[in-house]
Design a protein around this motif. Structure first.
Motif, short mmCIF file in Angstrom:
data_model
loop_
_atom_site.label_atom_id
_atom_site.label_comp_id
_atom_site.label_asym_id
_atom_site.label_seq_id
_atom_site.Cartn_x
_atom_site.Cartn_y
_atom_site.Cartn_z
N LEU A 1 37.83 47.41 -46.45
CA LEU A 1 37.21 47.84 -47.70
C LEU A 1 35.71 48.05 -47.53
CD1 LEU A 1 39.12 45.59 -50.24
CD2 LEU A 1 39.46 48.03 -49.80
N SER A 2 35.07 47.21 -46.74
CA SER A 2 33.64 47.37 -46.48
C SER A 2 33.36 48.69 -45.77
CB SER A 2 33.14 46.20 -45.62
OG SER A 2 31.80 46.37 -45.28
N HIS A 3 34.16 49.00 -44.76
CA HIS A 3 33.99 50.27 -44.05
C HIS A 3 34.27 51.45 -44.98
CE1 HIS A 3 33.25 48.32 -40.31
NE2 HIS A 3 34.49 47.92 -40.11
N LEU A 4 35.29 51.29 -45.80
CA LEU A 4 35.65 52.34 -46.75
C LEU A 4 34.49 52.59 -47.73
CD1 LEU A 4 38.26 54.00 -47.17
CD2 LEU A 4 38.88 52.34 -48.94
N ASP A 5 33.93 51.52 -48.26
CA ASP A 5 32.83 51.63 -49.22
C ASP A 5 31.60 52.30 -48.61
OD1 ASP A 5 34.40 50.41 -51.13
OD2 ASP A 5 33.47 48.42 -50.87
#
Length: 77
Positions: free
Chosen positions: A28-32
């Motif tokens: 999710l961090s990479h996605l954000d």
């Protein structure tokens, strides 16, 4: 990534795939941050891990199948 897919459905999908909390958070961090290559890399790493487990389990199944086969063979004289 499908822009209509909700964050909750993504998390649910990752959980269903057996991802732990650290993997989910990293994804999710990479996605954000728009780091799709790194997000995909995390998924591929998890997939590789699952596949290795599958192969290990297949070896165990093969061992059991062989033992069952041996038990069914008629005794040799």
């Amino acid at each position: 990534m499908d822009p209509t897919q909700s964050r909750d459905s993504i998390i649910e999908n990752l959980k269903d795939a057996g991802c732990d909390d650290a993997t989910i958070a990293g994804f999710l961090s990479h996605l954000d941050c728009g780091q799709m290559v790194l997000a995909e890399k995390l998924l591929r790493q998890h997939r590789r891990c699952l596949l290795e487990c599958l192969h290990d389990d297949q070896k165990r199944i093969d061992c059991l199948d062989y033992l069952i086969y041996q038990m069914k063979k008629p005794p040799q004289e």
